[in-house]
Design an enzyme around this catalytic site. Structure first.
Site: not given
Ligand code: GLA
Length: 865
Positions: A463, A520
């Site tokens: 990430d 997201d």
């Protein structure tokens, strides 16, 4: 045409040059059990009954030595085993693969006989056996321990019930997943798991209740192993523990249990028992006086191995006669650098549970992925997202599991996942913290990748939270990770999770196997559509690209984020979501709680024909061919010469949507199959109309008949449209940005469509923006300066400010070349910065409901102006 024929001929020549064994699947056998399978037959020790004595006195065994009298090595049979000292070995089958390097077990003759049987195939024996263990305890399969629910907690230490079952299955899967390490000639021909041969000693006799439960435990073992190996009818040979001598009475009861298993109605014709009584030699004829290890007599072990092989051959013959086929499985070759030839598939914990993960949930997901048949459809990665780790590192700087969530640590979780034939994925973040403020990998890259390798991790989601503080470009960061992964010695997929910051542009392809194209995804349909547009539309790139399809292919996939199927509001929403991910060749990472999925959700996730399109071996990403009035059409050309075509309606009003064959490179009458309904719809001339599609409705079809002529792909956008191809000045509004975030800028006009005017001067060229708007250009170190005049032209609220920044590569690099600071309406600044040696230039405009211009925005190849 000629060219193709030539290619085919060369391919045929190349294939026919391979030995036959390298063209036919490798035949894999599992030899499992306990000390008797490990093998204590002496090779040299003693006067009689050792292997040397045998080869010298019985011509039948002369194959066991070579012409120099050394122990012969099979060229076509390979073995992987662990000895009594827990040392792992692999190589060609020879004497000395027993409990010690001076002993043999049943493997020697089993492998020799089976090796002769399969003249045209290589054979691999995976021997997993540990001495002093019982089936009731150490090898206890999940069903024996916890019934239908399996193990209540993951067996993680040798003292735990079921530990050796998990180790056995994890080992088998690890070996077949790395087949080329064990079968040196492996040329990518695939393998079959052919049979299980089980042999053990008397440990289950030590307790009356173990002995009494033996038959049921063996039945459970076979059922569980078949399920976990994905071979529902796997042939099994069991050699009885029975031997003569003083243990005979007691051993008889164990042998009875073993024999009874074969007559279990569900196993009819699938199991053979080898009675070992006649293989006993008295101590006078043996190297030792050690009853429970067959007096360490090598002959006994040869006879057991031979008899097991013969029984196995009979079973195989009977299966062949009945036409029962084994699954041909594919495995990578050592030379295959490709870890993700097709979009990865699996399950990830984030969308279902966010931080709330634990061992019980992960175990449940693994179980369901196997029992539901999802694994067989290709869902192979089980990925633990953020918050598996505790909030501090260990003494040596290593990552630590959160022991409240994962009391047995992460290696145990990985072993369990592997025992289920699944692959183990884990999350980290390249910032100093993860997105949940837990220890990130920044400045711990090497130790973390090595830790993951030691846990058996197969897939890393990396990430990007807090990466802006690293002072490194994204491309530098990921180079570090891909090197660290390479040096760890374990193949691990690297999933670049960076909210869609342009990995397709800056070289993600050479570092990872997939990259995010979006922010997201959330469990509502507009978020799903937005994510789809980043990969299939202009969501993350200039409209001229028509999506990012041209950047996808084997080992480098666009990832519009994980699935929300099962978390959306209706079946229609789930279906349109899965349809889009199918046609866009998106990684299929399930994100719902599999324990709670309804039948329709399960059917969607397991829609075979949609998965087949996503996983089509032509490995091209689908693209949009039409868009109007909230309707869209995508197509994906397939390896069999047909095309998958998705028609959908996002709008509230019902719509008819028509696809013309001319839009997909076909004409005339074409066969149409409905992929959701799994039905042929007949032949349609020139076009088909999806009538009255309601909101989120789809028609997803396969068009055409299989043919060797493939439907041609469109031309990818030419580099001249998105790179610098001339010397002197290039206006940025004359080329396409390769990545964008938030709003598209207007080209050569203000955002509202008017002229670009700054301080009373009108500019012909430039970009008009509304906050926020970020664009990245690919300049490939070809230019030396960037120039523009920036100004805030409009603000919705009094006193609102906007800000212009120029950066190297994406926002995580944190390399700011120019920062206007907060500017009010009417204020103006000139930019003239050195950008020589930069590959990417990012222009960022931020602020609260303000509009601004990059007037005259240009790059120049000349050093002096
Ligand atoms: C980021 C990622 C998500 C998820 C969370 C975890 O937001 O984009 O997919 O991994 O972090 O904290």
């Amino acid at each position: 045409m000629m060219k193709n024929k030539l290619k085919l001929l060369l391919l045929l020549l190349a294939v026919s040059a391979l030995p036959i064994s390298a063209q036919n699947p490798v035949k894999v056998f599992i030899l499992a059990g306990q000390s008797n399978m490990q093998g204590h037959g002496e090779m040299e020790k003693g006067e009689k009954g050792n292997l040397r004595y045998l080869v010298e006195n019985d011509a039948k065994y002369k194959h066991l030595v070579d012409k120099d009298g050394e122990w012969a090595k099979r060229k076509d049979v390979f073995i992987r085993y662990t000895n009594r000292l827990h040392e792992e070995f692999h190589g060609p089958l020879t004497a000395g693969c027993g409990a010690y390097n001076y002993t043999i077990g049943p493997e020697l003759q089993f492998g020799n006989v089976i090796g002769d049987y399969y003249k045209d195939n290589d054979v691999l024996l995976i021997k997993t056996s540990w001495g002093g263990k019982s089936l009731a305890f150490n090898f206890a399969p999940p069903t024996t321990v916890g019934g239908e629910d399996g193990y209540p907690t993951i067996p993680s230490t040798p003292e735990d019930r079921g530990y050796y079952y998990v180790q056995m299955l994890a080992t088998v899967h690890e070996v077949v997943n790395n087949l080329s390490k064990y079968v040196p000639n492996y040329a990518g021909q695939g393998y079959e798991i052919v049979g299980l041969a089980w042999h053990q000693g008397w440990n289950d006799l030590t307790k009356a209740e173990f002995n009494a439960a033996y038959e049921q435990n063996m039945i459970n073992l076979i059922n569980d192993m078949r399920r976990d190996l994905g071979e529902p009818e796997l042939p099994v040979v069991i050699a009885t523990s029975g031997m003569r001598g003083k243990e005979v009475g007691k051993l008889e009861s164990l042998a009875k249990g073993q024999t009874a298993v074969a007559s279990h109605p569900a196993f009819k014709g699938q199991i053979k028992i080898v009675d070992t009584k006649d293989f006993w030699f008295e101590k006078e004829d043996s190297p030792a006086n050690q009853n429970y290890h067959w007096n360490r007599n090598a002959v006994s072990y040869c006879l057991i191995g031979e008899a097991m092989a013969k029984a196995m051959e009979e079973l195989i013959g009977e299966y062949d006669q009945k036409g029962i086929e084994r699954k041909l499985r594919s495995a990578r070759r050592a030379s295959d650098k490709i870890l993700a030839p097709l979009p990865p598939m699996g399950w990830n914990s984030w969308n279902a549970f966010e931080k709330d993960i634990d061992e019980e949930k992960i175990k449940a997901m693994a179980d369901i992925m196997v029992e539901s048949g999802m694994r067989e459809l290709g869902y192979e990665y089980l990925v633990l997202d953020d918050a598996w780790m505790t909030d501090h590192r260990g003494e040596n700087g290593e990552l630590l599991a959160d022991l409240e969530k994962f009391p047995n640590g992460m290696k145990a979780v990985g072993d369990y996942i592997h025992s289920k034939g699944l692959k183990f994925g884990i999350y980290e973040c390249r910032g100093d913290l993860t997105c949940q403020n837990l220890p990130g990998s920044f400045l711990h890259e090497v130790i973390d990748m090595n830790t993951f390798a030691s846990w058996g991790v197969d897939y890393i989601k990396m990430d990007a939270c807090f990466a802006g503080r690293n002072g490194r470009l994204s491309s530098d960061d990921f180079t570090i990770y891909s090197e660290a992964i390479k040096n760890s010695g374990r193949s691990m997929v690297l999933s670049i999770s960076d909210f869609g910051q342009g990995a397709w542009a800056w070289g993600g392809k050479t570092m990872g196997q997939l990259w995010r194209t979006s922010m997201d995804i959330f469990p509502y349909i507009n978020s799903v559509y937005r994510c789809a547009e980043t990969s299939g539309g202009a969501g993350s790139s200039h409209p001229e690209f028509n999506g990012l399809w041209q950047f996808a292919g084997p080992n480098h996939w666009n990832d519009p984020d994980m699935l929300q199927v099962g978390n959306l509001k209706s079946e229609a929403e789930d279906k349109v979501h899965f349809s889009l991910w199918s046609v866009l060749s998106a990684p299929l990472m399930m994100g719902n709680d599999l324990r709670k999925m309804s039948d329709y959700v399960k059917d969607i996730l397991m829609a075979e024909e949609l998965i087949a399109v996503n996983q089509d071996p032509r490995a091209v990403q689908g693209y949009k061919i039409f868009e109007a009035d909230s309707t869209q059409i995508f197509m994906k050309p397939l390896a069999d010469g047909t095309a998958a075509v998705l028609l959908l309606n996002k709008g509230v009003a019902k719509r008819d949507v028509t696809v013309k064959w001319s839009q997909i490179g076909l004409k005339g009458e074409q066969k149409v199959r409905d992929l959701w309904a799994k039905k042929d719809m007949g032949y349609y001339k020139n076009q088909i109309t999806a009538e009255g599609l309601s909101q989120h409705g789809v028609l997803y079809i396969k068009v055409g008949e299989p043919s060797e002529t493939l439907i041609p792909m469109p031309q990818p956008l030419d580099v001249s449209r998105y790179t610098i191809t001339k010397s002197g000045v290039t206006y940025l509004s004359d080329i396409c940005y390769i990545m964008k975030e938030y709003n598209h800028p207007a080209y050569d006009k203000s955002y509202d469509g008017g002229k670009i005017v700054v301080d009373g001067k009108t500019y012909k060229k430039g970009l008009g923006c509304t906050s926020s708007s970020t664009v990245m250009y690919k300049i490939d170190s070809k230019v030396s300066r960037f120039r523009a005049v920036v100004s805030i032209t409009e603000a919705e609220e009094d006193g609102a400010t906007g800000r212009f920044r120029v950066m190297n590569e994406d926002k995580f690099g944190g390399r700011v070349l120019f920062d206007s600071g907060k500017m009010k309406v009417g204020s103006t600044k000139e930019i003239d910065v050195d950008i020589s040696d930069l590959d990417f230039l990012m222009l960022e405009f931020t602020g609260k409901k303000v509009k601004g211009v990059w007037a005259d925005a240009q790059v120049d190849t000349r050093i002096d102006w």
